[in-house]
Design an enzyme around this catalytic site. Structure first.
Site, PDB file in Angstrom:
ATOM      1  N   ASP A  81      -2.611  -2.656   3.032  1.00 37.17           N
ATOM      2  CA  ASP A  81      -3.033  -3.224   4.859  1.00 37.17           C
ATOM      3  C   ASP A  81      -2.563  -2.270   5.046  1.00 37.17           C
ATOM      4  OD1 ASP A  81      -4.550  -5.091   6.035  1.00 37.17           O
ATOM      5  OD2 ASP A  81      -3.257  -5.233   6.944  1.00 37.17           O
ATOM      6  N   ASN A 113      -6.352   1.297  18.215  1.00 42.87           N
ATOM      7  CA  ASN A 113      -6.844   0.910  18.780  1.00 42.87           C
ATOM      8  C   ASN A 113      -7.241   0.676  19.996  1.00 42.87           C
ATOM      9  OD1 ASN A 113      -8.720   1.913  16.733  1.00 42.87           O
ATOM     10  ND2 ASN A 113      -9.277   0.258  15.316  1.00 42.87           N
ATOM     11  N   HIS A 151     -10.322   4.673  19.520  1.00 47.69           N
ATOM     12  CA  HIS A 151     -11.457   4.597  18.009  1.00 47.69           C
ATOM     13  C   HIS A 151     -11.023   6.341  17.489  1.00 47.69           C
ATOM     14  CE1 HIS A 151     -12.457   0.220  18.040  1.00 47.69           C
ATOM     15  NE2 HIS A 151     -12.312   0.801  18.904  1.00 47.69           N
ATOM     16  N   ASP A 190      -9.172   6.389  13.847  1.00 49.20           N
ATOM     17  CA  ASP A 190     -10.381   6.803  12.198  1.00 49.20           C
ATOM     18  C   ASP A 190      -9.342   8.493  12.075  1.00 49.20           C
ATOM     19  OD1 ASP A 190     -12.407   5.380  13.134  1.00 49.20           O
ATOM     20  OD2 ASP A 190     -13.656   7.337  13.620  1.00 49.20           O
ATOM     21  N   ASP A 234      -9.561  -1.645   7.552  1.00 53.66           N
ATOM     22  CA  ASP A 234      -8.307  -0.899   6.960  1.00 53.66           C
ATOM     23  C   ASP A 234      -7.516  -1.469   6.014  1.00 53.66           C
ATOM     24  OD1 ASP A 234      -7.385  -3.421   8.181  1.00 53.66           O
ATOM     25  OD2 ASP A 234      -5.711  -2.461   9.635  1.00 53.66           O
TER      26      ASP A 234
END
Length: 306
Positions: free
Chosen positions: A185, A193, A198, A202, A228
């Site tokens: 994770d 973010n 965003h 990405d 994630d």
């Protein structure tokens, strides 16, 4: 807390899926079975049509061969009808007296040429049908493999978890080999973010996906579980080997942070390691790996605290 999984458009994280199962397991099972049934039906339909087409091609191919052999047989019979009488009569020379008009000779020549052209045309058509069938089979397989890949991170997606990893688990159980799951994770992903947008989120996910694939072997699988969260399935590996992979990932993360494109953000990964136990279901083993990952997120090692 995990990262901002709820904000990611690419699927539910494992904890969200566990919650959905607890709230309404019948719906989850029904949707899963429906998707698997649809994929299986599409694959079976394509395979059936491909077999039918190849059967037609093979049938036509045999018909052409029979036609060609029949024509050769007719010519051979005619040839022997002319040659056999003089041979059996022990004549020293073979003389054939025939009166054929030029028109008849031309007609016979045209018939032979038409027959040859027909055979060539049919063979070219059969070759085209074979090539079309092979191309469609190849395109179907490529499209199927692409459907198993997450377009953002280029890691495998959850569909691959059901298909590819399910097949590998059966192989592990059959051959009594080992399988280690590494549940991963991204730490503080929500901050990416919130602070950078965003698109930067990405970018981080794509970088993590590539980083994990470089640290794993070619025989291992890296799967994006959603949001994630990632899963690395290490085949024929024990806990010591998984520890080496984990150390390699941490080293790559440090190298990435030295040249981070996001000022003020330090990439960190929490990882839970769990050996697959054949006495437990895959979901149970996956849940144990997820719990260990969450425990490391709550209490990171001293090196990560620093």
């Amino acid at each position: 807390m995990h990262g901002a999984e709820a904000e990611r458009p690419s699927g539910f994280t494992r904890r969200e899926q566990q919650f959905l199962r607890a709230v309404n397991p019948a719906v989850h099972i029904s949707e899963k079975e429906t998707n698997l049934q649809q994929e299986s039906a599409q694959s079976q339909t394509f395979s059936r049509k491909l077999r039918e087409r190849m059967a037609v091609v093979e049938k036509q191919d045999w018909e052409l061969w029979i036609l060609a052999l029949g024509m050769l047989a007719i010519l051979a019979v005619g040839f022997f009808i002319v040659l056999l009488p003089p041979v059996f009569l022990s004549q020293g020379t073979i003389r054939v007296n025939a009166r054929l008009s030029p028109q008849l000779l031309l007609g016979l020549l045209v018939l032979v040429m038409i027959f040859i052209a027909y055979l060539v045309h049919k063979q070219l058509r059969l070759r085209a049908l074979r090539f079309q069938s092979i191309s469609e089979a190849w395109n179907f397989e490529v499209a199927h493999m692409q459907s198993l890949v997450d377009p953002l991170t280029q890691a495998l997606n959850r569909a691959a978890l059901e298909e590819i990893l399910g097949r590998e688990i059966k192989r592990v159980q059959r051959k009594q080999s080992t399988l280690v799951l590494l549940y991963i994770d991204v730490n503080e992903f929500k901050a990416v973010n919130s602070r950078f947008g965003h698109l930067s989120g990405d970018l981080v996910l794509a970088e993590v996906g590539g980083l994990l694939k470089r640290c794993a072997r070619g025989s291992d699988y890296v799967i994006r579980m959603g949001g994630d969260e990632f899963l690395a399935a290490l085949l024929d590996t024990d806990l010591a080997g998984a520890g080496i992979v984990k150390q390699r990932i941490n080293q790559k993360v440090e190298e990435w942070n030295q040249n981070s494109p996001l000022p003020g953000f330090s990439l960190g990964l929490s990882m839970g390691v769990q050996v697959f136990d054949g006495t437990k279901s895959f979901d149970e083993v996956l849940a144990e790996a997820d719990a260990k990952m969450y425990a490391e997120k709550q209490n990171p090692p001293p090196a990560k605290r620093a």
